[in-house]
Each structure stands twice: as C-alpha cells, then as structure tokens.
Design an enzyme around this catalytic site. Structure first.
Site, PDB file in Angstrom:
ATOM      1  N   GLU A 117       0.797  -1.225   0.000  1.00 35.33           N
ATOM      2  CA  GLU A 117       0.000   0.000   0.000  1.00 35.33           C
ATOM      3  C   GLU A 117       0.831   1.277   0.000  1.00 35.33           C
ATOM      4  OE1 GLU A 117      -3.246   0.612  -0.263  1.00 35.33           O
ATOM      5  OE2 GLU A 117      -3.729  -1.508  -0.502  1.00 35.33           O
ATOM      6  N   SER A 499     -43.741 -34.637  37.426  1.00 34.33           N
ATOM      7  CA  SER A 499     -43.227 -35.305  38.627  1.00 34.33           C
ATOM      8  C   SER A 499     -41.957 -34.674  39.181  1.00 34.33           C
ATOM      9  CB  SER A 499     -42.970 -36.782  38.334  1.00 34.33           C
ATOM     10  OG  SER A 499     -44.180 -37.438  38.022  1.00 34.33           O
TER      11      SER A 499
END
Length: 813
Positions: A117, A499
């Site tokens: 770059e 239960s």
C-alpha cells in the site's frame, strides 16, 4: 466543494481581467522566436498553476476539519460478551473492531501492508509525488481513472473525513488533509489508527477484527499466506473478500506476496509456498458463534437497557459466569437429544425440491444446486443437501459447499419407505429433493463419520446449569437454534413440571414428621370426576416414601399432599423460588400441574444441593469499557442466613430420596452412564407426555433439562422424562463433572438421626425418631396374611423383599 467552485470563479474573473490588461504585452511577444514564446508561455502557465494551487490551499486550509477524531481517536467498537474463561461468546454492533496498539500488531502484518500500500510511508510527508505523477499520467489515458496513488495517510483522511467518490476536487482536499495529519501526528500513530480503522469486509474494521472474521484467530497467529491475504484487502474489500470471492482474493494475495518478496520481507521460495498454502476460512456458520446465543441475548437486553444505543459502539466488554467448555457441551447435548428424538418420528417429507434434468451438464447442475440451497442454509451440523441420485438402496447428494456424499444402510433407515417409487408424492425422496443430513449420527449401529438422512426437529428444549453454592449460571441453552426461534425456553417457557415437582411436596412432608420410611398406600384415588393414575399404570400397595419417589408414584404424592393440604404445599414450594401464583391450590399440585421455567427449577434444585439456601441466578459479573474502566461488577451471593430457604437437615433428608431416584429409580441410567453415585435428581413427565423433564445435581453442579413443543402437544405415548430429557443431562454432566471429585452430601451434625426402617437404616428428624412422627399417611389396607409355606414368602414391603423395581426401569414419570 461549493467553496472550491466559488474560489475557481473568483480566480477565473481575476485572470480574465489580467488577460485583458496584458493585451499589448502579448502583442509584443509575437515578434520573438517560437522557442522563446513557448518557454515564456510554459513558465507563465506553470506559475499560474502554482498560484492557483497556492491560492486554493490558502483559502481551504483554515476550513479543513480539526483532527480531534484522530488525536483523540475513539473508534466504534461492538458490544462483546465473554465467558468466565475469556472466550468470545457473541458480539453486537454494526462494526466489528478490536483495537490494538501498534506495538501489539505483529511486524509481518505491518510490513506486508506497507509493502503493497505505501512502501515509502516512513519517508514522505503525507503525499508521494512520484506515485501521484505516475497515476496522473495513467489516468490521463484512461476513462476509468482507476489509479489513485493514495498514501496510507491519504487513505486515512479519506476514510475519516471525505467521500470515496473519485473526484479531482476531493483529491485536492485529501492531499491537504494528509499534509495536516502528518503535521500533527506521528507516523506510528497514523499507521496505528489506519490499521484499526480501515474497513476490510465481513463487517470487520481493522486488521485484528478481520483476522478473527476470516480465519477465527488473532493476528499474532496468522501464517504468511493469511497475512498476505489480509494485506490485500484495503484496496477493495468487496472484490478481494476470500469468503465471497476466493479467486479474486487469491489473485490479490499473489500481488501482495510478490511485493513482500520484492522488498525483502520474504524469499521467493517462501512466497511460492504461501501461494500454495490452503486457506482455512471461517464459514458463515462458524461466524455465528452458535453455542451461547440465548445467553448472549439475555446479556444484550440488560446492557442495552442500561446504556441505550451506545452499548453497540462503546466497546463494552461483558464477562459472564458461563464456561465455554460447559456451554458447548450443553448446546451439543440438547441438540443431540432433539435430533435423536426426531429420528424416532415419522418422516414428514423433503424440505423442497429443485428441477435437475438428466441431461444437465455438471457445471450447470452445481450452479442450480448452489442456488437452491441458498434458501436452505445449514444449521450447524444439520446440513442441507440436494439429492442427485437414488439407486440400489443408496442415496447420493450434494452439500452447500459442493461436496458430494453417499448415504446407505443405517443412514437411510428412517426414510426407507420414502425411497420407493410408490411413496406418496409429498414424502418421496428423488433426484432434486432438498433434504437434511447429519454426519456421525449417535447410534451404536451407525459407522462413525457416515451420513444419515434426518429432518429439522419440531420439538424444542432447554438446558440450564447452575453452581449451587453461588447461583452462577454455568451453561444455558434456550432452544434448538436461536436463528430459527429466538424464544428463550430456559427463562420464558412456563411449563408444567410434572413429577419433577414432587420433591418439594416430600420436603414439606418432612416438616410434618414424615421420613423416608413413612408408609403410604399406592392405591387408586377418585375425587369427583378426577381419576388420576400412575405413569406405569400399576398400583403397588403400601410402600415407603423412598420407594414411592424412586418409582414416581402419583397416588402416594397425592395422599401426601392431602395430608399436607394444597395451600401448605404451595407455600412450601415457594421457598424454592417457585412462583406461588402459578401453582394450583388443589391436589393436582402433587402432579406438577402448575407452571415453572427451567431456570427456576435449576435454582430450586440447587437448594437441595447447597444445604437449603435459595440464591439468585447470576449471569453477568463484570462490564468494562474500551479503556478497561470497570463500569459494573457483581459478586455472587453466598450461603448466608438471610438466603436460607429450608433447613440443612431437610435438604439432606430429601436429598437422600433424590439420590435413590438417580441410582435405583426412574433415573438409574444417570449413575450407570456417569459411573458415579453422588448424583441426585428427579424425572418429570406430565399428562400425555406434553412436557418431559430431568432435574438433578451433583453437590457442585445443578442442571435441568426440559423437552416439549412450543404449542403444547404430546411428545408420544412412550416418551418420558427419563427417556428423552435424561440423555441430554447425562451428556452435559459428563463434561461439567470432569475434575470434580465424587462427594456425597454429608448429614448435618445436629437434627437428624438414623433409625431402622423397612429396608435398613434410614434418616429421620431427631424429634420424630422412635414412636414420634408419621409412620403412615392416610388409610392403610389390612396386613397381608402369613405366607403360605407351599407358595413361599409373600412379596412386597410386607415380606421385606425389595420389589422388582429396585433394579430400575425404563422411562419413568
């Protein structure tokens, strides 16, 4: 830009007036030789251009934006949620960003970026004139104006302050901004901000976030090939995105590797090796971080309520009580249970179909399949596939990633009838059918790694695990798939506990003088139109409370509640954190006909595990901001007197009953599978098996599993809590209990005593020992006649011989 236009018009007016005033001078120049005229005019033109540029710069410079955004750089960072052991669980925000100071960004990453770059970054003052001249010449002969020649500083100026549209006026302001940035910030600071600010695709801003998004690892762990791939993204993160456009990304990677070799970062041989290295990219499925989405959403809602929309940009980091290994285990355990259950259900038919003509060429077929599967995304390990051939009891199909698979034998068992040409059209599997497949289905006859045809579960579930001594939530999964159904069944699903509610009734009975040895008659009951039955359909006569809970006898619990009264039963259950207003004030309470959530049940069973204390569930322990300032910190509750719900001796004695369930009762498979006997729990199955539960604990971990449909309906005649919920509990606890030494709950020093019962010594509250307390509850049948010498001893409790259930049974209420 309007200011630039006004400046241009003013300069034009000035030079027009100057042109008119210099008419005599221009006339005299015509007498000079041509070369002199050219030289004079060229010099004048250059001088004019310099004056124009200088004038424009002088006017624009004071109006340039200040650099507070750079000098006091506060990037938007998402809300991140972490487990207690530091693993990322989820993140929320439009921008993914993980800010790293420059010294923490690996040198190879920095050098690779500069190589491709801005090679002269540390030499120029914000602009690089040779590069600009080269780009200007190239753009002069190109209508696309594709070359920009922007330095790192110029790119940063454009990203933070300007539009990305390619205009010469914008370029001029960009140059001025770059010069201003260089005058106020150091080179290292400019590079640091750039490498944390620039957009790199996949909602990732900055290179650390990109490393996580594309490769699932930190920058410091990247290979040369991966580093080069990231360094190539700033030029065009859309076109060079390796997840969506791998070919273009590889071409850009090759350019970066060549530049790295050219500047001496790597050798040509290393560059070639990196070009050939296969890339292990994160898929979209990987990036979803599916394991803790329900818990993370709970965190998001709390944090957003406190901080508003800023929660998604302030870089808040939230630490939870979850542990990643347990969370993954909970997620997989619940999914495995639901998919196993789905394999027992009837085949509902393919999800869809796509036309695949027999004469279609391979390339066109691949494209057609990819398009069709885009509407049927993979659900983690539950993959979508298009059938390409069915022949000789084998099925061939293509997956979304292009892989071709073969399914045969056990993998086709659940859909065998659908492969026939005589199958109903809506059920038939044929070329073009879109189906779901699963690899390595957990059956003893199924080869590891083989594929099986299955279907997406319709049932839902939840798994919650809590640390009894602190209330910390160790794991929480609120459903099969968060993206399919965001409803959190762990915290929002009010379902009948069946239960699994019975231990609260038994606990209350202990306070009235009952003990594990108290006898109750398991005989039919009729109250008006209500004729309850036992889940096993049998009535076994008089039995102890220990036997009755282990076998989940409904009649015994009803008689116990009748003695207790429903009002007293509701009140006692509320001590465990159960919402009293959601419990019926009648005898159906004994069968768990009220409503609870799985998280409530996990906290409730923790009371038995920790010796009688009810602690608030804790999920969030710390919130810090981007500067690591602590905004919130919570300490877990401790076992203090103000948190006591029931006595230690009550928790212990009731706990011994729950241990019986997990060792010899309806949940006996828990101790068998985990090969340990410090386990406690209770199965739960409601009427018509609409809800299935298992709630249980070891001294350090309490876990609850619920399975059911969102719109309540039967899970099936043969489905029970012990058969469908318990397997998920076992799978999770195998991981949760690793490293935890066996430790049964010790009896308290005072308040309980052992005395002889029907099947040996049993515990009882001290004041109810001997002839005190409840030896029986309700009417008892007459004693059995003496055993007939010819037929042998009488069976059951009267003879003292353990009944057949003692060895355990499948399922259970």
């Amino acid at each position: 830009m309007q200011l630039l236009s006004q400046i241009a018009r003013a300069i034009a007016d000035f030079f027009l007036a100057l042109w008119r005033r210099t008419a005599p001078m221009r006339a005299s120049l015509r007498t000079l030789p041509t070369w002199k005229r050219i030289a004079i005019w060229s010099g004048a033109g250059l001088l004019t251009l310099m004056l124009l540029v200088a004038g424009a710069a002088a006017v624009i410079w004071p109006g340039l934006p200040d650099l507070d955004r750079l000098t006091d750089y506060q990037p938007k960072q998402p809300l991140r949620v972490y487990t207690a052991d530091g693993e990322l669980l989820a993140e929320f925000g439009a921008e993914r960003r993980s800010y790293l100071p420059l010294e923490q960004i690996p040198k190879p990453m920095r050098e690779a970026l500069l190589a491709v770059e801005d090679t002269k970054f540390y030499e120029h003052q914000g602009i690089y004139l040779p590069g600009m001249l080269r780009a200007a010449i190239a753009n002069t002969f190109s209508s696309s104006r594709s070359q920009g020649a922007s330095t790192i500083t110029q790119q940063l100026a454009r990203d933070l302050y300007l539009t990305k549209k390619k205009l010469y006026t914008r370029k001029f302001v960009e140059i001025l901004l770059a010069l201003k940035i260089e005058s106020q910030l150091s080179k290292d600071k400019i590079l640091e901000v750039y490498m944390n600010q620039i957009y790199l695709g996949q909602r990732a801003y900055g290179f650390e976030a990109a490393a996580q998004a594309y490769f699932g690892k930190s920058l410091k762990d990247l290979s040369t090939a991966e580093t080069a791939m990231l360094a190539g993204l700033p030029q065009n993160p859309y076109r060079a995105n390796p997840i969506s456009n791998l070919k273009a990304a590889k071409r850009r990677q090759a350019v970066v590797l060549q530049r790295m070799a050219d500047v001496g970062m790597i050798t040509p041989e290393q560059a070639e090796h990196a070009r050939e290295e296969p890339l292990k990219l994160r898929t979209a499925q990987d990036q979803r971080l599916p394991y803790g989405q329900y818990a993370a959403e709970m965190v998001r809602q709390v944090v957003h309520a406190q901080y508003g929309e800023e929660a998604y940009s302030r870089g808040l980091r939230v630490t939870t009580t979850l542990r990643m290994d347990g969370q993954i285990a909970a997620y997989k355990a619940l999914r495995r249970t639901l998919m196993d259950y789905e394999r027992r259900k009837a085949w509902r038919g393919p999800e869809g179909d796509v036309e695949l003509p027999a004469d279609m060429d391979a390339a066109e077929q691949d494209a057609t399949i990819a398009q069709a599967l885009s509407d049927h995304p993979d659900n983690d390990d539950l993959r979508a596939a298009v059938v390409t051939q069915v022949a000789n009891n084998r099925l061939y199909a293509s997956l979304q990633d292009g892989d071709d698979i073969e399914i045969r034998g056990e993998g086709l068992r659940s859909v065998q009838s659908a492969l026939s040409e005589k199958a109903k059209p809506d059920l038939r599997i044929q070329r073009g059918s879109i189906i779901r497949v699963l690899r390595g289905a957990p059956t003893k006859d199924f080869p590891k790694g083989a594929w099986a045809v299955t279907q997406s579960p319709e049932a839902e579930g939840a798994l919650v695990s809590v640390e009894p001594d602190s209330g910390k939530i160790l794991a929480l999964v609120g459903g099969f798939d968060f993206n399919r159904n965001q409803f959190n069944h762990a915290t929002q699903a009010w379902r009948q506990p069946g239960s699994s509610f019975k231990p609260f009734i038994y606990s209350a009975a202990m306070e009235l003088g009952a003990s594990p040895a108290t006898l109750v008659d398991d005989a039919p009951i009729s109250i008006g139109d209500w004729n309850p039955r036992n889940s096993d359909g049998q009535f076994d006569g008089p039995m102890t409370l220990r036997q009755a809970l282990a076998k989940s006898k409904n009649m015994v619990t009803i008689r116990l509640l009748e003695q207790l009264t429903p009002d007293r039963g509701r009140s006692w259950a509320s001590k465990f954190g159960v919402d009293i207003d959601k419990q019926p004030n009648n005898l159906t309470l004994a069968l768990g006909s009220g409503s609870v959530t799985p998280l409530q049940m996990a906290s409730a069973y923790s009371v038995f595990a920790n010796g009688g204390y009810l602690l608030k569930p804790l999920l969030i322990t710390k919130i810090v901001d981007a500067q690591n300032q602590v905004l919130f910190q919570a300490e877990p509750e401790t076992l203090t007197d103000d948190r006591r719900a029931i006595s230690e001796r009550n928790a212990f004695v009731t706990g011994t009953l729950l241990r019986e369930v997990a060792i010899r009762g309806t949940a006996y498979r828990a101790s068998q599978a985990l090969k340990r006997y410090d386990l406690y729990g209770k199965t739960g199955t409601t009427n018509d098996a609409v809800d299935a539960w298992f709630a249980g604990f070891q001294r350090r971990v309490a876990t609850v599993v619920w399975i059911g449909y969102d719109q309540p309906r039967s899970l099936g005649d043969r489905e029970t809590g012990g058969g469908i919920a318990l397997p998920a509990w076992i799978d999770y606890m195998q991981v949760a209990l690793k490293g935890i030494a066996p430790s049964e709950i010790e009896p308290p020093k005072d308040g309980v005593i052992q005395q002889e019962g029907p099947f040996g010594p049993d515990w009882v509250f001290t004041e109810y020992a001997g002839d005190a307390g409840l030896k029986t509850v309700g009417p008892m049948p007459p004693p059995l006649p003496p055993p007939d010498a010819a037929s042998g001893a009488a069976s059951g409790a009267a003879s003292g011989v353990p009944p057949s259930w003692w060895m355990g049974e499948k399922g259970g209420g």
